[in-house]
Design an enzyme around this catalytic site. Structure first.
Site, mmCIF file in Angstrom:
data_model
loop_
_atom_site.group_PDB
_atom_site.id
_atom_site.type_symbol
_atom_site.label_atom_id
_atom_site.label_comp_id
_atom_site.label_asym_id
_atom_site.label_seq_id
_atom_site.Cartn_x
_atom_site.Cartn_y
_atom_site.Cartn_z
ATOM 1 N N CYS A 1 0.803 -1.093 -0.071
ATOM 2 C CA CYS A 1 0.001 -0.080 -0.105
ATOM 3 C C CYS A 1 0.855 1.163 0.051
ATOM 4 C CB CYS A 1 -0.861 0.027 1.464
ATOM 5 S SG CYS A 1 -1.944 1.526 1.379
ATOM 6 N N SER B 1 0.834 3.745 1.870
ATOM 7 C CA SER B 1 1.197 4.312 3.088
ATOM 8 C C SER B 1 2.414 3.501 3.729
ATOM 9 C CB SER B 1 0.022 3.870 4.139
ATOM 10 O OG SER B 1 -1.031 4.400 3.627
ATOM 11 N N HIS C 1 5.055 5.575 2.280
ATOM 12 C CA HIS C 1 5.167 6.895 2.857
ATOM 13 C C HIS C 1 6.059 6.620 4.160
ATOM 14 C CE1 HIS C 1 2.647 8.649 0.242
ATOM 15 N NE2 HIS C 1 1.334 8.794 0.808
ATOM 16 N N HIS D 1 0.597 -3.663 6.093
ATOM 17 C CA HIS D 1 -0.576 -3.652 7.033
ATOM 18 C C HIS D 1 -1.835 -4.218 6.236
ATOM 19 C CE1 HIS D 1 -0.458 0.002 4.577
ATOM 20 N NE2 HIS D 1 -1.543 0.062 4.718
ATOM 21 N N CYS E 1 -6.770 -3.377 3.577
ATOM 22 C CA CYS E 1 -6.842 -2.141 3.565
ATOM 23 C C CYS E 1 -7.239 -1.383 2.483
ATOM 24 C CB CYS E 1 -5.330 -1.581 3.674
ATOM 25 S SG CYS E 1 -4.955 0.291 3.562
HETATM 26 N N1 COD Z 1 -5.993 15.657 -10.861
HETATM 27 C C1 COD Z 1 -6.544 14.215 -11.201
HETATM 28 N N2 COD Z 1 -5.905 13.133 -11.033
HETATM 29 C C2 COD Z 1 -4.538 13.201 -10.549
HETATM 30 C C3 COD Z 1 -4.210 14.450 -10.107
HETATM 31 C C4 COD Z 1 -4.848 15.539 -10.452
HETATM 32 N N3 COD Z 1 -4.294 16.770 -10.009
HETATM 33 N N4 COD Z 1 -3.041 14.240 -9.636
HETATM 34 C C5 COD Z 1 -2.693 12.708 -9.500
HETATM 35 N N5 COD Z 1 -3.807 12.173 -9.828
HETATM 36 C C6 COD Z 1 -4.220 10.827 -9.982
HETATM 37 C C7 COD Z 1 -3.038 9.922 -10.477
HETATM 38 O O1 COD Z 1 -2.813 9.992 -11.898
HETATM 39 C C8 COD Z 1 -3.266 8.433 -10.164
HETATM 40 O O2 COD Z 1 -4.249 7.805 -11.142
HETATM 41 C C9 COD Z 1 -4.599 8.965 -8.896
HETATM 42 O O3 COD Z 1 -4.659 10.233 -8.803
HETATM 43 C C10 COD Z 1 -4.002 8.454 -7.357
HETATM 44 O O4 COD Z 1 -3.894 7.015 -7.590
HETATM 45 P P1 COD Z 1 -2.561 6.330 -6.821
HETATM 46 O O5 COD Z 1 -2.562 4.922 -7.553
HETATM 47 O O6 COD Z 1 -1.600 7.124 -6.594
HETATM 48 O O7 COD Z 1 -3.168 6.155 -5.382
HETATM 49 P P2 COD Z 1 -4.330 4.951 -4.713
HETATM 50 O O8 COD Z 1 -5.615 4.929 -5.476
HETATM 51 O O9 COD Z 1 -3.475 3.947 -4.340
HETATM 52 O O10 COD Z 1 -4.689 5.772 -3.587
HETATM 53 C C11 COD Z 1 -3.983 6.368 -2.615
HETATM 54 C C12 COD Z 1 -4.492 7.545 -2.014
HETATM 55 C C13 COD Z 1 -4.183 8.945 -2.810
HETATM 56 C C14 COD Z 1 -6.038 7.403 -1.651
HETATM 57 C C15 COD Z 1 -3.612 7.798 -0.695
HETATM 58 O O11 COD Z 1 -3.829 8.833 -0.002
HETATM 59 C C16 COD Z 1 -3.841 6.186 0.251
HETATM 60 O O12 COD Z 1 -3.514 5.349 0.024
HETATM 61 N N6 COD Z 1 -4.959 6.585 1.066
HETATM 62 C C17 COD Z 1 -5.291 5.589 1.791
HETATM 63 C C18 COD Z 1 -6.190 6.082 3.039
HETATM 64 C C19 COD Z 1 -5.980 5.522 4.215
HETATM 65 O O13 COD Z 1 -7.039 5.203 4.866
HETATM 66 N N7 COD Z 1 -4.681 5.370 4.808
HETATM 67 C C20 COD Z 1 -4.485 4.755 6.144
HETATM 68 C C21 COD Z 1 -4.007 3.327 5.907
HETATM 69 S S1 COD Z 1 -3.309 2.861 4.559
HETATM 70 ZN ZN ZN Z 2 -3.003 1.045 3.357
#
Ligand code: COD
Ligand code: ZN
Length: 372
Positions: free
Chosen positions: A47, A49, A52, A68, A172
């Protein structure tokens, strides 16, 4: 020969320092103490996180065993444990559910708050040792290890027939997105939804919107390469903000005849959080923050957006109470109520963990599952 009560030597991925690769090491995993459970891991997702922590955006004490989003089988239990027994299939819970605190007793809340000990078990000590040094736990789970120990409040039994290399995502990423639609926003049949960000979590939001009966699901992403899978999972249209001269909330308001019923920010950017709120219909639109924002940054919005009837919300883990919901979500998956396969783009042996993180960082994967 039973390993119960004994120290187990096994492989784990140890992060010794920030911004360094994981090192596959032999670690010693102590037997579980009272109200603790030792698990043989079968599969774990990677994930953002976890990354991060590697980059330093999320703080947890080092050296550490991260991970996790896992699933495994109980190897042995400590004194007093009643929730699970050896042989049970289980999912570790990064948000526990003690059932006793004010938050657990609240019917809607999910952020169980037993005393937090970052990097250790609830009793303040660790069960991992490597090269004679104690190694920290992470998020009460530490799934990047062949064996891990978790507190009883941080584990739940699931269906014995569940495929662990798939349902690990229910630890998660999947509930985080899916619950944001079905539980936090409470998407209604026939509604119009906008989903900003089409990564694995955004796609899980789309699966939730579809399951809740949304009529239109508009995906928003600056990477057109994300559109095909979003449509496969239920998006009815996808748009790229870079294709328009005006702000994307105006485009969405025009497309939806005045504003969407539900919007979701699944990127983690302040500008898109504001756009997602603004594209909601006045008087009833609901916007949910799912993406984790940059630390210590504030967002300024016009309060008139709220005074005129929009609702702004956010939640971790899709607002789900972990122990109550995870087994139900596994049962729903087994009953084909939603898919997980389209989210899993890569499956690698655990030893290839660094390759899995490279795939995440390069944007080539949605979810990589590591198998033990
Ligand atoms: N406008 C539109 N789309 C965008 C922009 C923008 N300005 N910038 C980036 N994007 C797109 C990217 O092209 C990508 O497709 C998408 O946004 C982000 O996707 P990923 O693959 O980077 O992220 P994910 O789906 O894995 O999710 C990540 C989150 C952003 C949700 C991240 O914050 C997260 O992992 N959150 C989990 C929340 C949580 O509960 N965490 C606690 C335990 S893990
Ligand atoms: Zn997670």
């Amino acid at each position: 020969m039973s390993t119960a009560g004994k120290v187990i030597k096994c492989k784990a991925a140890v992060l010794w320092e920030q911004k360094k690769p994981f090192s596959i090491e032999e670690v010693e995993v102590a037997a579980p103490k009272a109200y603790e459970v030792r698990i043989k891991m079968v599969a774990t997702g990677i994930c953002r996180s976890d990354d991060h922590v590697v980059t330093g955006h999320l703080f947890t004490p080092l050296p550490v065993i991260l991970g996790h989003e896992g699933a495994g089988i109980v190897e042995s239990i400590g004194e007093g444990v009643t929730a699970v027994k050896p042989g049970d299939k289980v999912i570790p819970l990064f948000i526990p559910q003690c059932g006793k605190c004010t938050i657990c007793k609240h019917p809607e809340a999910n952020l169980c708050s037993p005393k937090v000990h970052p990097g250790t078990m609830q009793d303040g000590t660790t069960r991992f040792t490597c090269r004679g040094k104690p190694i920290h736990h992470f998020a009460s789970t530490s799934t990047f290890s062949e064996y891990t120990v978790v507190d009883e409040i941080s584990i739940v039994k699931i269906d014995a027939a569940a495929p662990l290399e798939k349902v690990c995502l229910i630890g998660c990423g999947f509930p985080t997105g899916y619950g944001s639609a079905v539980k936090v926003a409470k998407v209604t049949p026939g509604s119009t939804c906008a989903v900003f960000g089409l990564g694995g979590v955004g796609l899980s939001v789309i699966i939730g919107c579809k399951a809740a009966g949304a009529a239109r699901i508009i995906g928003v992403d600056i990477n057109k390469g994300k559109f095909a899978k979003a449509k496969e999972l239920g998006a009815t249209e996808c748009i790229n903000p870079e294709d328009f001269q005006k702000p994307i909330h105006e485009v969405l308001m025009e497309m939806s005849g005045g504003g969407v019923d539900f919007s979701f920010e699944v990127i983690g950017r302040l500008d898109t959080m504001a756009e997602a709120l603004s594209c909601c219909h006045e008087a009833y639109g609901v916007s949910v923050i799912v993406g984790v924002p940059p630390v210590s940054q504030n967002l300024s919005v016009d309060p008139m957006l709220l005074l005129t009837g929009r609702t702004w919300k956010g939640a971790l883990f899709g607002g789900f109470k972990s122990k109550d919901s995870v087994p139900k979500l596994v049962a729903d998956f087994m009953a084909n109520k939603f898919p997980l396969d389209p989210l899993i783009t890569h499956v690698l042996r655990f030893e290839k963990i660094n390759e899995g993180f490279d795939l995440l960082r390069s944007g080539k994967s949605i979810r990589t599952v590591l198998t033990f």
